[in-house]
Design a protein around this motif. Sequence first.
Motif, PDB file in Angstrom:
ATOM      1  N   SER A 197     -39.573   0.940 -66.259  1.00  0.00           N
ATOM      2  CA  SER A 197     -40.073   0.506 -67.395  1.00  0.00           C
ATOM      3  C   SER A 197     -40.436   1.843 -67.747  1.00  0.00           C
ATOM      4  CB  SER A 197     -41.539  -0.354 -67.654  1.00  0.00           C
ATOM      5  OG  SER A 197     -41.042  -1.505 -67.172  1.00  0.00           O
ATOM      6  N   ALA A 198     -40.520   1.501 -69.435  1.00  0.00           N
ATOM      7  CA  ALA A 198     -40.462   3.660 -70.625  1.00  0.00           C
ATOM      8  C   ALA A 198     -41.484   2.943 -71.445  1.00  0.00           C
ATOM      9  CB  ALA A 198     -39.511   4.368 -70.582  1.00  0.00           C
ATOM     10  N   ALA A 199     -42.318   4.189 -72.065  1.00  0.00           N
ATOM     11  CA  ALA A 199     -43.568   3.847 -72.849  1.00  0.00           C
ATOM     12  C   ALA A 199     -43.418   5.882 -72.974  1.00  0.00           C
ATOM     13  CB  ALA A 199     -44.574   3.189 -71.933  1.00  0.00           C
ATOM     14  N   VAL A 200     -44.042   5.597 -74.370  1.00  0.00           N
ATOM     15  CA  VAL A 200     -44.799   6.242 -75.404  1.00  0.00           C
ATOM     16  C   VAL A 200     -46.615   6.017 -75.250  1.00  0.00           C
ATOM     17  CG1 VAL A 200     -44.933   7.728 -77.035  1.00  0.00           C
ATOM     18  CG2 VAL A 200     -42.294   6.876 -76.238  1.00  0.00           C
ATOM     19  N   ILE A 201     -47.126   6.813 -74.935  1.00  0.00           N
ATOM     20  CA  ILE A 201     -48.416   6.537 -74.888  1.00  0.00           C
ATOM     21  C   ILE A 201     -49.254   7.239 -76.445  1.00  0.00           C
ATOM     22  CG2 ILE A 201     -50.805   6.321 -74.517  1.00  0.00           C
ATOM     23  CD1 ILE A 201     -48.992   6.119 -71.401  1.00  0.00           C
ATOM     24  N   ASP A 202     -50.014   6.732 -77.278  1.00  0.00           N
ATOM     25  CA  ASP A 202     -51.004   7.430 -77.688  1.00  0.00           C
ATOM     26  C   ASP A 202     -52.132   8.735 -77.316  1.00  0.00           C
ATOM     27  OD1 ASP A 202     -52.853   6.173 -78.082  1.00  0.00           O
ATOM     28  OD2 ASP A 202     -52.355   4.722 -79.689  1.00  0.00           O
ATOM     29  N   ILE A 226     -55.020   5.070 -64.904  1.00  0.00           N
ATOM     30  CA  ILE A 226     -54.207   6.157 -64.656  1.00  0.00           C
ATOM     31  C   ILE A 226     -54.011   6.899 -65.033  1.00  0.00           C
ATOM     32  CG2 ILE A 226     -51.485   6.239 -65.046  1.00  0.00           C
ATOM     33  CD1 ILE A 226     -50.956   3.320 -63.807  1.00  0.00           C
ATOM     34  N   LEU A 227     -53.971   6.813 -66.714  1.00  0.00           N
ATOM     35  CA  LEU A 227     -54.194   8.235 -67.965  1.00  0.00           C
ATOM     36  C   LEU A 227     -55.794   9.204 -67.678  1.00  0.00           C
ATOM     37  CD1 LEU A 227     -54.184   5.758 -71.119  1.00  0.00           C
ATOM     38  CD2 LEU A 227     -52.635   7.248 -70.497  1.00  0.00           C
ATOM     39  N   VAL A 231     -52.780  14.953 -66.509  1.00  0.00           N
ATOM     40  CA  VAL A 231     -53.567  16.084 -67.043  1.00  0.00           C
ATOM     41  C   VAL A 231     -52.567  16.643 -67.028  1.00  0.00           C
ATOM     42  CG1 VAL A 231     -55.865  15.528 -66.147  1.00  0.00           C
ATOM     43  CG2 VAL A 231     -54.395  17.196 -64.746  1.00  0.00           C
ATOM     44  N   ASP A 232     -51.594  17.502 -66.311  1.00  0.00           N
ATOM     45  CA  ASP A 232     -50.438  18.545 -66.429  1.00  0.00           C
ATOM     46  C   ASP A 232     -49.576  18.371 -67.283  1.00  0.00           C
ATOM     47  OD1 ASP A 232     -51.774  19.634 -64.372  1.00  0.00           O
ATOM     48  OD2 ASP A 232     -50.618  18.596 -63.024  1.00  0.00           O
ATOM     49  N   SER A 233     -48.834  19.314 -67.889  1.00  0.00           N
ATOM     50  CA  SER A 233     -48.171  18.344 -69.262  1.00  0.00           C
ATOM     51  C   SER A 233     -46.889  18.119 -67.744  1.00  0.00           C
ATOM     52  CB  SER A 233     -47.655  20.725 -68.764  1.00  0.00           C
ATOM     53  OG  SER A 233     -46.195  20.504 -68.300  1.00  0.00           O
ATOM     54  N   SER A 234     -46.056  17.876 -67.081  1.00  0.00           N
ATOM     55  CA  SER A 234     -45.301  16.992 -66.813  1.00  0.00           C
ATOM     56  C   SER A 234     -45.420  16.920 -65.128  1.00  0.00           C
ATOM     57  CB  SER A 234     -44.225  16.884 -66.945  1.00  0.00           C
ATOM     58  OG  SER A 234     -43.584  17.897 -66.311  1.00  0.00           O
ATOM     59  N   GLY A 235     -44.978  15.983 -64.118  1.00  0.00           N
ATOM     60  CA  GLY A 235     -45.746  15.244 -63.227  1.00  0.00           C
ATOM     61  C   GLY A 235     -45.397  13.740 -63.489  1.00  0.00           C
ATOM     62  N   VAL A 236     -45.743  13.302 -61.440  1.00  0.00           N
ATOM     63  CA  VAL A 236     -45.461  12.339 -61.139  1.00  0.00           C
ATOM     64  C   VAL A 236     -46.755  11.881 -60.389  1.00  0.00           C
ATOM     65  CG1 VAL A 236     -44.169  10.879 -59.430  1.00  0.00           C
ATOM     66  CG2 VAL A 236     -43.053  12.984 -60.270  1.00  0.00           C
ATOM     67  N   TYR A 237     -47.348  10.392 -60.838  1.00  0.00           N
ATOM     68  CA  TYR A 237     -48.902   9.878 -60.419  1.00  0.00           C
ATOM     69  C   TYR A 237     -48.078   8.955 -59.262  1.00  0.00           C
ATOM     70  CZ  TYR A 237     -52.301   6.561 -60.618  1.00  0.00           C
ATOM     71  OH  TYR A 237     -53.516   6.110 -59.926  1.00  0.00           O
ATOM     72  N   GLU A 238     -49.048   8.584 -57.792  1.00  0.00           N
ATOM     73  CA  GLU A 238     -48.748   7.830 -57.069  1.00  0.00           C
ATOM     74  C   GLU A 238     -49.965   7.232 -56.360  1.00  0.00           C
ATOM     75  OE1 GLU A 238     -44.760   8.244 -55.075  1.00  0.00           O
ATOM     76  OE2 GLU A 238     -45.764  10.161 -54.702  1.00  0.00           O
ATOM     77  N   ASP A 239     -50.526   6.382 -56.488  1.00  0.00           N
ATOM     78  CA  ASP A 239     -51.776   5.885 -56.088  1.00  0.00           C
ATOM     79  C   ASP A 239     -51.194   4.425 -55.458  1.00  0.00           C
ATOM     80  OD1 ASP A 239     -53.343   4.791 -55.409  1.00  0.00           O
ATOM     81  OD2 ASP A 239     -55.020   6.141 -56.843  1.00  0.00           O
ATOM     82  N   LEU A 248     -44.547   6.050 -60.681  1.00  0.00           N
ATOM     83  CA  LEU A 248     -45.480   6.935 -62.215  1.00  0.00           C
ATOM     84  C   LEU A 248     -44.536   8.753 -62.558  1.00  0.00           C
ATOM     85  CD1 LEU A 248     -47.387   5.740 -64.978  1.00  0.00           C
ATOM     86  CD2 LEU A 248     -47.099   7.880 -65.000  1.00  0.00           C
ATOM     87  N   GLY A 249     -44.000   8.586 -63.326  1.00  0.00           N
ATOM     88  CA  GLY A 249     -43.436   9.830 -64.311  1.00  0.00           C
ATOM     89  C   GLY A 249     -44.295  10.343 -65.466  1.00  0.00           C
ATOM     90  N   TYR A 250     -44.367  10.980 -66.286  1.00  0.00           N
ATOM     91  CA  TYR A 250     -45.177  11.618 -67.235  1.00  0.00           C
ATOM     92  C   TYR A 250     -44.841  12.991 -67.943  1.00  0.00           C
ATOM     93  CZ  TYR A 250     -48.517  14.117 -65.643  1.00  0.00           C
ATOM     94  OH  TYR A 250     -49.258  15.276 -64.508  1.00  0.00           O
TER      95      TYR A 250
END
Length: 552
Positions: A197-202, A226-227, A231-239, A248-250
């Motif tokens: 999935s993909a999303a844009v978050i405000d 998760i939010l 905190v970084d400009s981009s990266g990957v979240y795993e838990d 999750l990539g952001y």
Amino acid sequence: MRGRFRFFPKASIGTYLIAMAVATALPIFALVALLLAQLEDNQRSILKRETAQDATALARSIDRQLQDMATTLRLLSNSPELESNDFASFHARTETSLRADNLYVIAVDESGQQLLNTRRNYGELLGKAGNLPAVEAAIKSGRIEASDVFMGRTSGEFVYNVTMPLQAGEVRALIITQNARDLAKLVTTEGLPTDWSAAVIDQSGHVVASAGATNIGFGQPFNPSILPSLVDSSGVYEDRQVLPKAMLGYAQIPGWSWKAVIWGPVATAQASILTTWRFLVIGGLALMLLAILAAYVVARQVRTTIRSIADMAIRLGEGHIVAPIETSVIEANQVAVALSNASFDRSQTEDRLHFVMNELVHRTKNLLTLVQAMMRQVAKRADSVEAYQAAVADRLEGLSRSIDLLTSEQWAGASLRRVIDIHFKSFPQAAEQADISGKDFTLRPEVVQNLGLVLHELATNSVKYGALSVPHGRVLLSWQDARDEERSEPMLRFTWEERDGPPAHPPENSGFGTTIIKNHAAAAFGGTVEIDFRPEGFYWALTAPRRTLERA
């Protein structure tokens, strides 16, 4: 010499082929076992990198949309109707020009009261702007900002705003609003693994738009666990507790308060790779056994062929063009033909490579020279860093449009009408106020860039000072065959004529714009340029040989 090979007795090629197959198989089997043990970890690392890249790509796509909306706001902010509070004319013009992009313009006063809203007919009673805190925050910050997603009172759908603070008449902020459903067209899972999935978050953590297996509704909160970690400009979240067996990539959308996220199960992303590797291992073992059995049978037959092919390869390596040989082995004949073709292709490829390198160097030098000249000229006239940055960015945007057009056409040139249309897109009023006439033809690649710069500069000057700065102004852009008494070759004459606008006055000092439309145009096309500052409007004409413009 004899001692060096005492462990390699004389034997047939079949014996050596079998021995080589066995000797090759043993380390391969050990390596495959190690690869199988490390494969999952390696693929996970690759998946993390690709996930972050996909999130960054989505962020760039959304950033382009927001930047386009911000650019439109900057252009609209220069409209004279706002200074004179002529909201009826401003409403009519902007509603027509932005309708195709599903964009709507709102102007508000200092209290947030809507002065106009192109979603509604002009004159209807309007209330205060939706999401008023976002409008007040943008006015306070003095910067263009994107709001959080919210339910629009007029549209009855979830929308978002891009707000620009402005001091023009009664207007204190100019807003472009769009339905979140329209932005969702940019959020796609194409190219992502199955079930992702993909999303844009405000900024407040709500979903502006989403797509994919976990299709979160507009305005719904994203996982609050998760939010805080993004905190970084981009990266990957795993838990493993929050996202079990998932990733999750952001990426932060640069210059805005929104984020782009990509997420999904790890298993679906790695399943095809693991299956392919297992198939390769099983197939490799089977082929190895067949190779060992067939090695001795084919050894005698291939010995002579190998020598002949080796001789061809040696001569090919020396740079000779070799003719194919005929043997009893079909595959060897194919290799011989391939080597022969390769010898011809190599010669042709070297020629093409030299041509491409020379062409690349030439185009790069021309482009860098043009950009350097532009930056020097703009720097002479700019009275602040911000003005310099805005002027350079505007002209680089015009140049990039020409380069994008040439790239889509593989640098083979482009039609004159496409060049005009792509540069007029930056100026919404040009579509309504410009009359274009002339028989279309295909321009040379270098002409696309040079003519694009000239058109962009003419339109920019007209928006600032000329016919396009007022709603009733007209621009007549035309081209036709012409004659020159001093030249016998076919000529072409371009004219840019402005009417019903402010009177044209010569500039006190000649800047980069004048250099582009006069000196650069004349030099680039080998022609002459005529400029006249008439009371009824600015006049520009270029007369140049057709051969310098039209692609052969």
